[in-house]
Write an enzyme that holds these catalytic residues in place. Structure first.
Site, PDB file in Angstrom:
ATOM      1  N   CYS A  67       0.678  -1.027   0.240  1.00 61.86           N
ATOM      2  CA  CYS A  67       0.029  -0.113  -0.018  1.00 61.86           C
ATOM      3  C   CYS A  67       0.903   1.270  -0.020  1.00 61.86           C
ATOM      4  CB  CYS A  67      -0.958  -0.022   1.128  1.00 61.86           C
ATOM      5  SG  CYS A  67      -2.217  -1.441   1.151  1.00 61.86           S
ATOM      6  N   HIS A  92      -3.765   7.188   2.163  1.00 59.32           N
ATOM      7  CA  HIS A  92      -4.036   5.875   1.800  1.00 59.32           C
ATOM      8  C   HIS A  92      -5.395   5.518   2.238  1.00 59.32           C
ATOM      9  CE1 HIS A  92      -3.925   1.766   0.601  1.00 59.32           C
ATOM     10  NE2 HIS A  92      -3.773   1.178   1.758  1.00 59.32           N
ATOM     11  N   ASN A 144     -10.014  -0.169  -1.329  1.00 65.97           N
ATOM     12  CA  ASN A 144      -8.473  -0.322  -1.051  1.00 65.97           C
ATOM     13  C   ASN A 144      -7.839  -0.886  -2.177  1.00 65.97           C
ATOM     14  OD1 ASN A 144      -5.821  -0.575  -0.321  1.00 65.97           O
ATOM     15  ND2 ASN A 144      -6.112  -1.460   1.374  1.00 65.97           N
TER      16      ASN A 144
HETATM   17  O1  UT7 Z   1      -4.102  -1.301   3.031  1.00 65.51           O
HETATM   18  C1  UT7 Z   1      -3.098  -1.548   4.264  1.00 65.51           C
HETATM   19  C2  UT7 Z   1      -3.271  -2.307   5.142  1.00 65.51           C
HETATM   20  N1  UT7 Z   1      -4.467  -2.604   5.535  1.00 65.51           N
HETATM   21  C3  UT7 Z   1      -5.428  -2.153   6.418  1.00 65.51           C
HETATM   22  O2  UT7 Z   1      -5.101  -1.005   6.976  1.00 65.51           O
HETATM   23  C4  UT7 Z   1      -6.568  -2.895   7.027  1.00 65.51           C
HETATM   24  C5  UT7 Z   1      -6.656  -3.077   8.442  1.00 65.51           C
HETATM   25  N2  UT7 Z   1      -7.840  -3.703   9.149  1.00 65.51           N
HETATM   26  C6  UT7 Z   1      -9.152  -3.006   8.990  1.00 65.51           C
HETATM   27  O3  UT7 Z   1      -9.462  -2.355   8.161  1.00 65.51           O
HETATM   28  C7  UT7 Z   1     -10.029  -3.892   9.770  1.00 65.51           C
HETATM   29  O4  UT7 Z   1      -9.331  -4.618  10.841  1.00 65.51           O
HETATM   30  C8  UT7 Z   1     -11.004  -4.752   8.863  1.00 65.51           C
HETATM   31  C9  UT7 Z   1     -12.073  -4.063   8.021  1.00 65.51           C
HETATM   32  C10 UT7 Z   1     -10.360  -5.791   8.281  1.00 65.51           C
HETATM   33  C11 UT7 Z   1     -11.805  -5.603   9.869  1.00 65.51           C
HETATM   34  O5  UT7 Z   1     -12.604  -4.829  10.655  1.00 65.51           O
HETATM   35  P1  UT7 Z   1     -12.455  -5.130  12.322  1.00 65.51           P
HETATM   36  O6  UT7 Z   1     -13.264  -3.910  12.930  1.00 65.51           O
HETATM   37  O7  UT7 Z   1     -10.986  -5.053  12.709  1.00 65.51           O
HETATM   38  O8  UT7 Z   1     -13.325  -6.345  12.617  1.00 65.51           O
HETATM   39  P2  UT7 Z   1     -12.608  -7.622  13.206  1.00 65.51           P
HETATM   40  O9  UT7 Z   1     -11.735  -8.464  12.442  1.00 65.51           O
HETATM   41  O10 UT7 Z   1     -12.396  -7.375  14.680  1.00 65.51           O
HETATM   42  O11 UT7 Z   1     -14.059  -8.655  13.549  1.00 65.51           O
HETATM   43  C12 UT7 Z   1     -15.476  -7.753  13.962  1.00 65.51           C
HETATM   44  C13 UT7 Z   1     -16.485  -8.900  13.957  1.00 65.51           C
HETATM   45  C14 UT7 Z   1     -15.968 -10.267  14.359  1.00 65.51           C
HETATM   46  O12 UT7 Z   1     -17.382 -10.895  14.925  1.00 65.51           O
HETATM   47  P3  UT7 Z   1     -17.164 -11.344  16.442  1.00 65.51           P
HETATM   48  O13 UT7 Z   1     -16.082 -12.032  16.682  1.00 65.51           O
HETATM   49  O14 UT7 Z   1     -17.256 -10.049  17.114  1.00 65.51           O
HETATM   50  O15 UT7 Z   1     -18.707 -12.005  16.604  1.00 65.51           O
HETATM   51  C15 UT7 Z   1     -15.893 -10.876  12.726  1.00 65.51           C
HETATM   52  O16 UT7 Z   1     -16.185 -12.264  12.611  1.00 65.51           O
HETATM   53  O17 UT7 Z   1     -17.015  -8.818  12.789  1.00 65.51           O
HETATM   54  C16 UT7 Z   1     -16.824 -10.070  12.124  1.00 65.51           C
HETATM   55  N3  UT7 Z   1     -16.446  -9.881  10.802  1.00 65.51           N
HETATM   56  C17 UT7 Z   1     -17.408  -9.591   9.592  1.00 65.51           C
HETATM   57  N4  UT7 Z   1     -18.997  -9.502   9.754  1.00 65.51           N
HETATM   58  C18 UT7 Z   1     -19.539  -9.148   8.583  1.00 65.51           C
HETATM   59  C19 UT7 Z   1     -15.366  -9.830  10.041  1.00 65.51           C
HETATM   60  N5  UT7 Z   1     -15.289  -9.639   8.920  1.00 65.51           N
HETATM   61  C20 UT7 Z   1     -16.781  -9.586   8.725  1.00 65.51           C
HETATM   62  C21 UT7 Z   1     -17.420  -9.175   7.496  1.00 65.51           C
HETATM   63  N6  UT7 Z   1     -18.700  -9.122   7.445  1.00 65.51           N
HETATM   64  N7  UT7 Z   1     -16.900  -9.098   6.254  1.00 65.51           N
END
Ligand code: UT7
Length: 328
Positions: free
Chosen positions: A115, A255, A285
């Site tokens: 990125c 970004h 992204n």
């Molecule tokens: O590009 C440069 C590098 N990349 C980044 O900068 C990306 C950095 N990371 C992120 O943007 C975020 O971590 C994500 C968007 C990837 C994920 O968001 P999050 O708020 O960190 O979600 P999480 O992985 O902590 O998951 C929260 C909850 C979980 O459920 P429980 O355990 O709380 O019941 C996941 O299972 O959301 C669930 N979940 C989803 N639900 C619906 C994870 N992905 C999804 C999804 N749809 N796609």
């Protein structure tokens, strides 16, 4: 004699026509529009057609830049491409773009910094201009992320999209263009965001073929924590080093990985929303493509002398900020 700086003198973008909306993804994985929009800010992303590669987007950018600047591709000295989804392992996508765009007098190379690819490539292009090795350098950042995304993995497929942008760098004697850069890398972050198979460590074999190892793996929460802290820190650092207050900065070009990371960076810099370029809702992204795609979209609003901060964080880990003065 006045110092030569490297200034952006044209910008262009290329996004494929195909769209992948949140509703489309709801049919592929267990997710929903409300979750994606509230957690990331993304509504849709672009997707290349089969056979459409990074070099096709790049060649379109070279042609667009040359048309805008009223020059021929034959006038270009170098093309540098930040990408992790080049057409081939080798030759470089720069080579292919030179050929497809008719930039027959140019040479160049690819830069792999995920990125942060556009920022790393821009810093590289800056050196060739400042040391007078080249007078016209096109720097492209972009990715065809759909070629390495597993559309069964809701952790990654909702975030990434395809797209690219590029700029022309030329020498400037008015003190405009790139003023300063802070680039950082920490390879110990590789385990949290990577494509495991396909390189020399884990070549594709019949054992890993078709498995998730062939696609992007991301430990989202961990990457998020590093991204929020480091992108804000490096943006604050470049302001401090250059004695810039939030009033001095006209634009932040962040970004586009997650709207929450963008908001945290803008808050740390003390910038209101109106000074922050955000188009994540349309493109998601696009990895190395996000920053030049923003510049392309905001080009009409930019004024000569505007103070602009570009900031990124990505896989590697890699991150950085560039401070530049807009030159036209
Ligand atoms: O590009 C440069 C590098 N990349 C980044 O900068 C990306 C950095 N990371 C992120 O943007 C975020 O971590 C994500 C968007 C990837 C994920 O968001 P999050 O708020 O960190 O979600 P999480 O992985 O902590 O998951 C929260 C909850 C979980 O459920 P429980 O355990 O709380 O019941 C996941 O299972 O959301 C669930 N979940 C989803 N639900 C619906 C994870 N992905 C999804 C999804 N749809 N796609």
């Amino acid at each position: 004699m006045s110092k030569i700086t490297a200034a952006i003198t044209a910008v262009h973008g290329a996004v494929p026509e195909g769209k992948l909306t949140n509703a489309d993804l709801e049919k592929l994985v267990d997710t929903n529009d409300e979750w994606i929009v509230s957690r990331t800010g993304i509504k849709e992303r672009r997707k290349c057609a089969p056979g459409q590669a990074m070099s096709d987007l790049g060649a379109e950018i070279v042609k667009g830049i040359c048309d805008k600047r009223g020059i021929s591709p034959l006038d270009i000295d170098m093309i540098i491409v930040g990408t992790i989804t080049g057409d081939y392992r080798f030759p470089s996508t720069s080579n292919v773009i030179c050929d497809k765009s008719g930039a027959k007098n140019a040479w160049g190379h690819d830069v792999s910094a995920a990125c942060s690819g556009f920022l790393f490539a821009l810093t590289s292009g800056q050196q060739y201009i400042e040391n007078k090795t080249a007078k016209k350098v096109i720097v492209i950042g972009g990715d065809v992320m759909s070629s390495i995304i597993d559309y069964r993995d809701r952790n990654t497929c909702i975030i990434f999209g395809d797209g690219a942008g590029g700029v022309l760098l030329e020498p400037n004697e008015e003190g405009l263009g790139i003023q300063d850069s802070v680039m950082k890398a920490d390879g110990s972050g590789r385990e949290y965001l990577l494509q495991k198979a396909g390189g020399s460590k884990h070549p594709i074999t019949k054992e890993n073929f078709g498995t998730h190892d062939m696609y992007v793996y991301q430990e989202g929460k961990t990457v998020f924590k590093f991204a929020v802290t480091n992108m804000a820190d490096v943006s604050a650092e470049i302001m401090e080093r250059n004695n810039l207050t939030s009033n001095d900065v006209n634009w932040l070009v962040p970004h586009q990985a997650n709207l929450r990371i963008i908001d945290a960076t803008a808050r740390r810099m003390g910038l209101p929303k109106e000074k922050v370029m955000v188009n994540i809702e349309k493109y998601g992204n696009t990895t190395a493509g996000t920053i030049p795609l923003c510049l392309w979209e905001w080009e009409d609003k930019l004024k000569k002398g505007d103070n602009i901060v570009l900031s990124a964080f990505g896989g590697g880990f890699t991150w950085g900020s560039i401070y530049l003065k807009w030159a036209y």
